[in-house]
Design an enzyme around this catalytic site. Sequence first.
Site, PDB file in Angstrom:
ATOM      1  N   ASP A  46       0.963  -0.870  -0.007  1.00 18.80           N
ATOM      2  CA  ASP A  46      -0.442   0.419   0.413  1.00 18.80           C
ATOM      3  C   ASP A  46       1.260   0.808  -0.442  1.00 18.80           C
ATOM      4  OD1 ASP A  46      -2.768   0.627   1.629  1.00 18.80           O
ATOM      5  OD2 ASP A  46      -2.233   1.466   0.080  1.00 18.80           O
TER       6      ASP A  46
HETATM    7  C1  GLC Z   1      -4.600   3.723  -0.136  1.00 24.73           C
HETATM    8  C2  GLC Z   1      -6.001   2.960   0.627  1.00 24.73           C
HETATM    9  C3  GLC Z   1      -5.822   1.632  -1.159  1.00 24.73           C
HETATM   10  C4  GLC Z   1      -5.240   2.192  -2.005  1.00 24.73           C
HETATM   11  C5  GLC Z   1      -4.029   2.771  -1.987  1.00 24.73           C
HETATM   12  C6  GLC Z   1      -3.534   3.548  -4.155  1.00 24.73           C
HETATM   13  O1  GLC Z   1      -3.359   4.820   0.444  1.00 24.73           O
HETATM   14  O2  GLC Z   1      -4.785   2.639   1.058  1.00 24.73           O
HETATM   15  O3  GLC Z   1      -6.645   1.495  -0.551  1.00 24.73           O
HETATM   16  O4  GLC Z   1      -5.854   1.198  -3.519  1.00 24.73           O
HETATM   17  O5  GLC Z   1      -3.648   3.737  -1.267  1.00 24.73           O
HETATM   18  O6  GLC Z   1      -4.400   4.687  -4.012  1.00 24.73           O
END
Ligand code: GLC
Length: 746
Positions: A304
Amino acid sequence: MKGKVVLYLCFLMFLVQCSMPKNDGGEQQVKELIGKMTLAEKAGQMTQLSIEMISAGETNKLLEPHALDTQKLHKMIVELGVGSILNVGGHTYTKAHWDEIMGAIHTYEKMSRLKVPVLYGIDAIHGANYTVGATLYPQQISLASSFNVDLVNKMSGYVANDVRESGIPWNFSPVLDVARNARWPRFWETFGEDPYLASEMGVAMVNGYQQTQANGKPMVAACLKHYIGYGDSRSGLDRTPAYIPERQLREIFLPPFERAIEAGAKTIMINSSEVNGEPVHASKFLLQTILRKELKFKGVTVTDWEDIKNLCDRHHVASTYKEAVALAINAGIDLAMVPLDVDFTKYLIENVEEGKIEEKVLNEAVYRILLLKMDLGLFDAEGTQKMVYDTLGSEKSRNLSYELATQSIVLLKNIDGILPLNANEKILVTGPNADYINALNGGWTHTWQGRDTSYNSDVISPLKALEQNLGKEKVRYLGGNTYTQHLPVPTLLAAAKDINTVVLFLGEDTYTEKPGDIYDLELEEAQQNLIRVFAQAGKKVVVVFLEGRPRTFSKTEPLCDAILFAGLPGDAGGKAIADLLIGNVNPSAKLPFSFPRDAAVHITYDCKYTELLDNNFKPSYKPLFAFGSGLSYTQFEYSNLEISKKELKTNDSVEISIAIKNSGSRAGTEVALVYSIDEVASITPSIRKLRAFERVTLEASESKTIKMKIPVSKLRFVDINNKWVLEPGKFKFEVSQLTDSINIQP
Ligand code: GLC
């Protein structure tokens, strides 16, 4: 010299051959490609950057309107060889702009030495929210309330069409976290508190997203997130520690991921937080022992946001970013959502050169990444062609969004049948969410937090929908979006003069992730005061909650005559709410979570017997509204619960039949929920567990007998040794308070 190079390449190919998991379709091409790659090119493939890194302007202050920067494009795609790009630069784009972006990326790909296609990923969790004009659907917590797996599958197909038509082959969805803490700001991004419901919905979504196109390739790759244990932080605050014993991890949190992996999900995003003191991004146990060896996941793991760097900066399990890179890649990360620096790539190369990471680890990660791109057809000529479907902004997608919204809004209370509203009676409409369309969609809507109204499409608010339905002369509206609940009492009462029924639109503003953290689940006092003021003035009070989580209000709940939990019903939510209030549609949704009675205690439906005891040790606890509760404008009567065979063996199935009658005066749909009750077990049994559900539509006075088969093996649980076991003994099955028993023989 030449002979030596050939020999080295053959040796490398041999190594690659040995260490690669087998896979049909394109693996030979991938192995050959890897055989040609330099270490730097492999490290580039494992790097995912956000679009800011190829855009004009500063990272957190991009040029508006958004534009790409040719120097940055060349640096990231040609020189660095970035494997993946994600996201938007702060807000939604038109399809034409997506075409420009994808066209530029493909142009620069072709300038790179090996011309490896860049994999673009986006968050399209309730529709292609970052493509202007795309229909937005109910968020997952509302989809779950519909218990309509088929419609969720259909919706996911439509979303995949819109995402792929925007040139994007990867959707960071579904969220398969099981939400066990109502305070958590991502509660609404989940399918609720039950693992079985989350599994059924998750598989439907994966199959919808990854549906096969005419070219035999999946429409978009799904991304199961956030593996694992993200939804159960002890504090309820986002990205804070979860303490989940392995037994519960396996029994509650793993099943949705396991089922979706079995369904063929191609990617998994990792939980930013820690479980039992170990950041998941650094956990060999979770990323290798469980995910790779036990669940046999062969797809791509992606971090993430900034979560490798966070191993150093936030979790303090690495003293430097470079050390964090070694920790995460050796734990089992394939693709790093860096996404705002190029240091990751540099540190990855240095770690390999210094022997901290073996190159074969990169070969395996790059193999999975390239195979994913192959699977998605990105290497094929048409893979990068603009896909054109018939759903983006289409009437059929708007109709589907409306249908799902009407099936997702839960009627929780309806004293003396005050609803449907009397169309001849004038009503007062007020409350912060009456005319605030952002509250219909929540976060991940045109912008990350979903608050910037300048990007909203032509969505109708509940107020406007009621005015259209009843006529403006029948609807008096008080106040704007943000201050109604702070109006002085005389003003409130004056607005309700000569009016009997007040419809209050309460709940929350939009949010996601950390910005949505709360320290108290209680509904804002000023909003509860609106309930008090109108109830004490003798008005009938109808409350409609537009919110991402069940904000507690047990002090004022008794003053409400009717209550709708609308959750986050999507673009069509305003119209759906009005049609439900007026009775054009009969509600059928059920809560996919337990609505807590008190802010401080959230007991889920599958609780233990001891959690029901009150301070007199009498079984009395109950949530304000139970999991599975939801009313209709008609009545359903259940009878004749029968289980065909009472003595069963472990490889049998429980065959249940039950009659349901619509004893009311209008057609309606009932969701029949089937629970199992394990009477005695070696681990304290839950008071009930959802094992099956079925939507049944009945005309007035119509009866139907539904039959369901539940494999006895599904009655297993994880024992003290963290193994799934099925213990012989007595079980009950319960459907709408009716029960029948079986005995499982050894
Ligand atoms: C964010 C979220 C995740 C998302 C990612 C890309 O921090 O936790 O759910 O897909 O970043 O945007």
